[in-house]
Every structure is written in C-alpha cells, then in structure tokens.
Write an enzyme that holds these catalytic residues in place. Structure first.
Site, PDB file in Angstrom:
ATOM      1  N   HIS A   5      -6.808  20.781  65.847  1.00 15.42           N
ATOM      2  CA  HIS A   5      -7.402  20.095  64.703  1.00 15.42           C
ATOM      3  C   HIS A   5      -6.437  20.171  63.525  1.00 15.42           C
ATOM      4  O   HIS A   5      -5.686  21.143  63.384  1.00 15.42           O
ATOM      5  CB  HIS A   5      -8.734  20.748  64.338  1.00 15.42           C
ATOM      6  CG  HIS A   5      -9.522  19.994  63.321  1.00 15.42           C
ATOM      7  ND1 HIS A   5     -10.039  18.732  63.547  1.00 15.42           N
ATOM      8  CD2 HIS A   5      -9.881  20.315  62.055  1.00 15.42           C
ATOM      9  CE1 HIS A   5     -10.684  18.325  62.470  1.00 15.42           C
ATOM     10  NE2 HIS A   5     -10.602  19.263  61.546  1.00 15.42           N
TER      11      HIS A   5
ATOM     12  N   CYS B 279      -9.029  13.447  63.688  1.00 21.75           N
ATOM     13  CA  CYS B 279      -8.352  14.241  62.656  1.00 21.75           C
ATOM     14  C   CYS B 279      -6.906  13.807  62.428  1.00 21.75           C
ATOM     15  O   CYS B 279      -6.488  13.595  61.282  1.00 21.75           O
ATOM     16  CB  CYS B 279      -8.431  15.726  62.995  1.00 21.75           C
ATOM     17  SG  CYS B 279      -7.615  16.213  64.532  1.00 21.75           S
TER      18      CYS B 279
ATOM     19  N   HIS C  16     -10.852  16.236  56.298  1.00 19.68           N
ATOM     20  CA  HIS C  16     -10.595  16.099  57.730  1.00 19.68           C
ATOM     21  C   HIS C  16     -11.693  15.286  58.390  1.00 19.68           C
ATOM     22  O   HIS C  16     -12.748  15.058  57.821  1.00 19.68           O
ATOM     23  CB  HIS C  16     -10.473  17.484  58.375  1.00 19.68           C
ATOM     24  CG  HIS C  16     -11.728  18.314  58.258  1.00 19.68           C
ATOM     25  ND1 HIS C  16     -12.354  18.857  59.339  1.00 19.68           N
ATOM     26  CD2 HIS C  16     -12.469  18.692  57.179  1.00 19.68           C
ATOM     27  CE1 HIS C  16     -13.420  19.543  58.947  1.00 19.68           C
ATOM     28  NE2 HIS C  16     -13.500  19.455  57.635  1.00 19.68           N
TER      29      HIS C  16
END
Length: 184
Positions: free
Chosen positions: A143, A92, A155
C-alpha cells in the site's frame, strides 16, 4: 530597595513581561548572568526545534509538491477501484501516479515499483508530497499514500471504500508503515 532594570529592544518573539513586549533583565552584576542564561535558553530552543518535525502549516509547499497535494485533496471521496488510475476510481498506486502526473512527473504504476524507485526518507525529514509505504499482511510493500503534512496522508485504502485522508498516528497505519520515500 528596588533593583533597576535594563530594557532590551522590542522583539516579536520575546516573552511579554510588560505591555510593550519588552524583556526585562535586572541591572548590575547579575545582568551578565541573565543574558547568558537567556542566550543559553535561546540556543537550546533552536537545537530542540531542529530535532522536531515542523508541521506542514509552517512549511511552505510550492511547485510540484503543491500540485501533487492539491490533486490528491481534489480526489478525496472518489471510489476505490482495483487497477484504477483515473478520477472514475483509484487504487493506491493509481492515485499516486495520477497526482504526480498532474504535476508533470512520471512515476511507476505499482506500489512496489514506486517503492523501489524512491529514495528512503527518515521520518523526521518527510515532506508533503513524499510517499508512505505500508505492508498489510507481510513484509512486502502492499500500500502507498501521499504525505500531506501534520502527520496525515491521502490514499485509496481498499475495495468498497473511497479516497480518504488518514493519520499516521492511527495504530493500524503506524504499525504497518515500512518507510517514507521521495521520488524527486
């Protein structure tokens, strides 16, 4: 008896009451009241519009923000790779770092460092190119994704998956969002 009407000039956002898109206001003593009412409605509409989030389709995205988003969209479908920060595979924060680098911006490598360096942005002020930070199993940042507008973000989700677009109104992402952040 028919009440004469006063015609206002053509306006593209006026309610179409006749084929020429002119708004009719009854003439006479009541016309002042009608004008005040319409002004009040228009003012209220402007105030309420200012309180809402404008969809990305109505916000011009230019410069570095456009490059970041274009790069992120071009990476859709690339494989997830832990520690990856190239088109061969991304995690990510690697996707964020790569997308920002393509726009000429240097950002930290990890989601936590990106979070610490970013300036918090209220949900109502999030712009395409801003970052969205999530906690997955605790209260820590685990994240990050790139907001692209219209409640969507790009993402690299997890091992075995690919770079994808998701929606903030999906229950999982909505429930795990910590905050949005801006790096420039």
């Amino acid at each position: 008896m028919e009440v004469p009407a006063t015609r206002l000039p053509y306006h593209p956002t006026a309610t179409a009451i006749d084929p020429h898109n002119r708004l009719f206001i009854p003439a006479g003593a009541g016309s002042r009241i009608w004008r005040r009412l319409l002004r009040g409605i228009a003012a209220l509409s402007l105030v309420l519009a200012g309180c809402s989030t404008v969809p990305v389709s109505q916000v011009p995205v230019t410069g570095a923000r456009a490059e970041i988003i274009d790069t992120a969209f071009a990476m859709l479908g690339r494989p997830y790779r832990y520690g990856g920060s190239t088109p061969r595979g991304f995690d990510c924060s690697g996707l964020v770092q790569f997308s920002y680098h393509q726009a000429g911006l240097n950002v930290p490598r990890t989601a936590r460092a990106q979070y610490e360096r970013s300036v918090p942005v209220p949900d109502s002020r999030v712009q395409p190119g801003d970052l969205l930070f999530f906690s997955l199993d605790s209260h820590r940042v685990a994240h990050v994704g790139i907001y692209v507008g219209d409640g969507k973000f790009i993402h690299a989700p997890a091992s075995g998956q690919r770079v994808m677009e998701s929606r903030l109104d999906e229950p999982f992402w909505h429930d795990h969002l910590i905050r949005a952040g801006r790096l420039f």
